[in-house]
Design a protein around this motif. Sequence first.
Motif, PDB file in Angstrom:
ATOM      1  N   THR A 193       0.839  -1.195   0.000  1.00 34.60           N
ATOM      2  CA  THR A 193       0.000   0.000   0.000  1.00 34.60           C
ATOM      3  C   THR A 193       0.872   1.242   0.000  1.00 34.60           C
ATOM      4  OG1 THR A 193      -1.862  -1.085   1.113  1.00 34.60           O
ATOM      5  CG2 THR A 193      -1.688   1.318   1.323  1.00 34.60           C
ATOM      6  N   LEU A 194       0.542   2.163  -0.876  1.00 35.02           N
ATOM      7  CA  LEU A 194       1.240   3.438  -0.972  1.00 35.02           C
ATOM      8  C   LEU A 194       0.479   4.488  -0.170  1.00 35.02           C
ATOM      9  CD1 LEU A 194       3.329   5.398  -2.343  1.00 35.02           C
ATOM     10  CD2 LEU A 194       1.598   5.697  -4.144  1.00 35.02           C
ATOM     11  N   THR A 195       1.214   5.242   0.643  1.00 32.80           N
ATOM     12  CA  THR A 195       0.614   6.369   1.360  1.00 32.80           C
ATOM     13  C   THR A 195       1.397   7.623   1.024  1.00 32.80           C
ATOM     14  OG1 THR A 195      -0.134   4.967   3.188  1.00 32.80           O
ATOM     15  CG2 THR A 195       0.014   7.333   3.601  1.00 32.80           C
ATOM     16  N   LEU A 196       0.702   8.583   0.432  1.00 32.44           N
ATOM     17  CA  LEU A 196       1.294   9.862   0.066  1.00 32.44           C
ATOM     18  C   LEU A 196       0.629  10.979   0.858  1.00 32.44           C
ATOM     19  CD1 LEU A 196       1.475   9.499  -3.819  1.00 32.44           C
ATOM     20  CD2 LEU A 196       3.387   9.370  -2.212  1.00 32.44           C
ATOM     21  N   THR A 197       1.448  11.928   1.271  1.00 37.52           N
ATOM     22  CA  THR A 197       0.943  13.078   2.015  1.00 37.52           C
ATOM     23  C   THR A 197       1.211  14.352   1.238  1.00 37.52           C
ATOM     24  OG1 THR A 197       1.350  11.974   4.130  1.00 37.52           O
ATOM     25  CG2 THR A 197       1.107  14.368   4.176  1.00 37.52           C
ATOM     26  N   CYS A 198       0.195  15.179   1.140  1.00 36.90           N
ATOM     27  CA  CYS A 198       0.315  16.501   0.539  1.00 36.90           C
ATOM     28  C   CYS A 198       0.227  17.514   1.679  1.00 36.90           C
ATOM     29  CB  CYS A 198      -0.792  16.726  -0.468  1.00 36.90           C
ATOM     30  SG  CYS A 198      -0.810  18.381  -1.211  1.00 36.90           S
ATOM     31  N   THR A 199       1.297  18.246   1.904  1.00 34.39           N
ATOM     32  CA  THR A 199       1.318  19.291   2.932  1.00 34.39           C
ATOM     33  C   THR A 199       1.270  20.632   2.242  1.00 34.39           C
ATOM     34  OG1 THR A 199       2.633  17.853   4.370  1.00 34.39           O
ATOM     35  CG2 THR A 199       2.572  20.208   4.902  1.00 34.39           C
ATOM     36  N   PHE A 200       0.304  21.453   2.632  1.00 28.14           N
ATOM     37  CA  PHE A 200       0.101  22.703   1.923  1.00 28.14           C
ATOM     38  C   PHE A 200       0.105  23.899   2.867  1.00 28.14           C
ATOM     39  CE2 PHE A 200      -4.243  23.159   3.354  1.00 28.14           C
ATOM     40  CZ  PHE A 200      -4.722  21.856   3.475  1.00 28.14           C
ATOM     41  N   SER A 201       0.275  25.059   2.265  1.00 30.73           N
ATOM     42  CA  SER A 201       0.208  26.312   3.019  1.00 30.73           C
ATOM     43  C   SER A 201      -0.358  27.389   2.122  1.00 30.73           C
ATOM     44  CB  SER A 201       1.601  26.714   3.524  1.00 30.73           C
ATOM     45  OG  SER A 201       2.468  26.960   2.439  1.00 30.73           O
ATOM     46  N   GLY A 202      -0.831  28.452   2.735  1.00 35.54           N
ATOM     47  CA  GLY A 202      -1.362  29.582   1.978  1.00 35.54           C
ATOM     48  C   GLY A 202      -2.856  29.529   1.729  1.00 35.54           C
ATOM     49  N   PHE A 203      -3.506  28.458   2.149  1.00 38.89           N
ATOM     50  CA  PHE A 203      -4.959  28.373   2.050  1.00 38.89           C
ATOM     51  C   PHE A 203      -5.453  27.397   3.110  1.00 38.89           C
ATOM     52  CE2 PHE A 203      -5.666  24.161   0.139  1.00 38.89           C
ATOM     53  CZ  PHE A 203      -4.411  23.867  -0.386  1.00 38.89           C
ATOM     54  N   SER A 204      -6.765  27.424   3.313  1.00 40.66           N
ATOM     55  CA  SER A 204      -7.370  26.522   4.279  1.00 40.66           C
ATOM     56  C   SER A 204      -8.348  25.599   3.565  1.00 40.66           C
ATOM     57  CB  SER A 204      -8.111  27.311   5.351  1.00 40.66           C
ATOM     58  OG  SER A 204      -8.844  26.427   6.186  1.00 40.66           O
ATOM     59  N   LEU A 205      -8.320  24.351   3.949  1.00 49.02           N
ATOM     60  CA  LEU A 205      -9.244  23.368   3.373  1.00 49.02           C
ATOM     61  C   LEU A 205     -10.576  23.375   4.118  1.00 49.02           C
ATOM     62  CD1 LEU A 205      -9.484  21.510   1.056  1.00 49.02           C
ATOM     63  CD2 LEU A 205      -8.063  19.834   2.247  1.00 49.02           C
ATOM     64  N   THR A 206     -10.824  24.442   4.846  1.00 48.40           N
ATOM     65  CA  THR A 206     -12.138  24.668   5.438  1.00 48.40           C
ATOM     66  C   THR A 206     -12.874  25.780   4.705  1.00 48.40           C
ATOM     67  OG1 THR A 206     -11.275  26.270   7.048  1.00 48.40           O
ATOM     68  CG2 THR A 206     -11.328  23.942   7.719  1.00 48.40           C
ATOM     69  N   THR A 207     -12.215  26.398   3.734  1.00 48.66           N
ATOM     70  CA  THR A 207     -12.816  27.498   2.980  1.00 48.66           C
ATOM     71  C   THR A 207     -13.765  26.966   1.912  1.00 48.66           C
ATOM     72  OG1 THR A 207     -10.864  28.889   3.326  1.00 48.66           O
ATOM     73  CG2 THR A 207     -12.341  29.499   1.510  1.00 48.66           C
ATOM     74  N   ASN A 208     -14.945  27.533   1.859  1.00 48.39           N
ATOM     75  CA  ASN A 208     -15.972  27.120   0.897  1.00 48.39           C
ATOM     76  C   ASN A 208     -15.436  27.094  -0.534  1.00 48.39           C
ATOM     77  OD1 ASN A 208     -18.303  27.135  -0.885  1.00 48.39           O
ATOM     78  ND2 ASN A 208     -19.512  27.606   0.921  1.00 48.39           N
ATOM     79  N   GLY A 209     -15.596  25.950  -1.191  1.00 49.46           N
ATOM     80  CA  GLY A 209     -15.216  25.826  -2.592  1.00 49.46           C
ATOM     81  C   GLY A 209     -13.827  25.261  -2.848  1.00 49.46           C
ATOM     82  N   VAL A 210     -13.011  25.213  -1.813  1.00 51.32           N
ATOM     83  CA  VAL A 210     -11.627  24.768  -1.991  1.00 51.32           C
ATOM     84  C   VAL A 210     -11.524  23.247  -1.989  1.00 51.32           C
ATOM     85  CG1 VAL A 210      -9.330  24.747  -0.921  1.00 51.32           C
ATOM     86  CG2 VAL A 210     -10.650  26.867  -1.024  1.00 51.32           C
ATOM     87  N   GLY A 211     -10.618  22.731  -2.798  1.00 56.96           N
ATOM     88  CA  GLY A 211     -10.347  21.300  -2.823  1.00 56.96           C
ATOM     89  C   GLY A 211      -8.864  21.030  -3.040  1.00 56.96           C
ATOM     90  N   VAL A 212      -8.476  19.804  -2.793  1.00 56.24           N
ATOM     91  CA  VAL A 212      -7.122  19.330  -3.104  1.00 56.24           C
ATOM     92  C   VAL A 212      -7.258  18.018  -3.853  1.00 56.24           C
ATOM     93  CG1 VAL A 212      -4.945  18.448  -2.193  1.00 56.24           C
ATOM     94  CG2 VAL A 212      -5.995  20.478  -1.168  1.00 56.24           C
ATOM     95  N   GLY A 213      -6.575  17.944  -4.969  1.00 58.80           N
ATOM     96  CA  GLY A 213      -6.649  16.745  -5.797  1.00 58.80           C
ATOM     97  C   GLY A 213      -5.309  16.063  -5.953  1.00 58.80           C
ATOM     98  N   TRP A 214      -5.371  14.821  -6.418  1.00 56.56           N
ATOM     99  CA  TRP A 214      -4.179  14.047  -6.751  1.00 56.56           C
ATOM    100  C   TRP A 214      -4.244  13.656  -8.223  1.00 56.56           C
ATOM    101  CZ3 TRP A 214       0.048  13.176  -3.735  1.00 56.56           C
ATOM    102  CH2 TRP A 214      -0.071  13.422  -2.357  1.00 56.56           C
ATOM    103  N   ILE A 215      -3.117  13.822  -8.879  1.00 54.82           N
ATOM    104  CA  ILE A 215      -2.969  13.508 -10.298  1.00 54.82           C
ATOM    105  C   ILE A 215      -1.643  12.761 -10.443  1.00 54.82           C
ATOM    106  CG2 ILE A 215      -2.773  14.490 -12.612  1.00 54.82           C
ATOM    107  CD1 ILE A 215      -3.882  16.811  -9.859  1.00 54.82           C
ATOM    108  N   ARG A 216      -1.601  11.772 -11.331  1.00 54.04           N
ATOM    109  CA  ARG A 216      -0.336  11.092 -11.534  1.00 54.04           C
ATOM    110  C   ARG A 216       0.049  11.094 -13.011  1.00 54.04           C
ATOM    111  NH1 ARG A 216      -1.470   4.563 -10.616  1.00 54.04           N
ATOM    112  NH2 ARG A 216      -2.919   4.286 -12.386  1.00 54.04           N
ATOM    113  N   GLN A 217       1.316  10.797 -13.258  1.00 54.00           N
ATOM    114  CA  GLN A 217       1.841  10.805 -14.624  1.00 54.00           C
ATOM    115  C   GLN A 217       2.926   9.752 -14.761  1.00 54.00           C
ATOM    116  OE1 GLN A 217       3.803  14.495 -15.894  1.00 54.00           O
ATOM    117  NE2 GLN A 217       2.841  14.230 -17.905  1.00 54.00           N
ATOM    118  N   PRO A 218       2.598   8.626 -15.398  1.00 54.70           N
ATOM    119  CA  PRO A 218       3.645   7.630 -15.659  1.00 54.70           C
ATOM    120  C   PRO A 218       4.732   8.244 -16.533  1.00 54.70           C
ATOM    121  CG  PRO A 218       1.459   6.709 -16.028  1.00 54.70           C
ATOM    122  CD  PRO A 218       1.288   8.185 -15.880  1.00 54.70           C
ATOM    123  N   PRO A 219       5.949   7.744 -16.434  1.00 53.33           N
ATOM    124  CA  PRO A 219       7.056   8.308 -17.229  1.00 53.33           C
ATOM    125  C   PRO A 219       6.713   8.382 -18.718  1.00 53.33           C
ATOM    126  CG  PRO A 219       7.904   6.756 -15.633  1.00 53.33           C
ATOM    127  CD  PRO A 219       6.414   6.657 -15.567  1.00 53.33           C
TER     128      PRO A 219
END
Lengths: 107, 122
Positions: free
Chosen positions: B17-43
């Motif tokens: 199992t892979l576990t990845l963490t995204c640590t962010f700053s400059g915004f809050s994930l409690t703000t209406n309309g905001v989201g965080v997504g994950w995207i990948r790209q094979p070589p």
Amino acid sequence: DIQMTQSPSSLSASVGDRVTITCRASQSISRSLNWYQQKSGKAPKLLIYAASSLQSGVPSRFSGTGSGTDFTLTISSLQPEDFAIYYCQQTYSTPQTFGQGTKVEIK
Amino acid sequence: QITLKESGPTLVKPAQTLTLTCTFSGFSLTTNGVGVGWIRQPPGKALEWLALIYWDDDKRYSPSLKSRLTITKDTSKNQVVLTMTSMDPVDTATYYCAHSGRLSLTSYFDYWGQGTLVTVSS
């Protein structure tokens, strides 16, 4: 899933050329279409959102048009720093699919 | 100034199992309309959208990977975590997290992390 098809897959152009890339959705996505630029080894960069809105800080030579199923990204006068891969993305429905990319190369 | 950074293992074995963490700053994930997504790209390949979590804890997944993915958020730590089970060599890719902005009825990824390359190999 909504399929996004870009054309061409690659193109060769010279500095100063006008370049147009198209993106077609497999069903109507209204104007929920974004364009990104990706340079080698870097994360994608948002250029255009909602089909035609220019992201802050992006040069005005980039423009987007379209609605429904057919969209275009135009670079009015290609600059050396514009050689990259360009992706479209639909955000009309989940999954928010990307096109396969268009590589813009130096002629 | 919005920034995001991915962290996690660079090498995982098949079936793990892979576990990845995204640590962010400059915004809050409690703000209406905001989201965080994950995207990948094979070589050498195209971008693939994986999952998205919104401020209200609404979670969206790629149907083809839904059974293997879990996305969660920790607003106190400004982190979003993606887990992917049953890893396979075809899952080798650079994994990106990105801030999802919204305009009216549409959204876009306007800020991206630098990406982290995950290789699946025994």
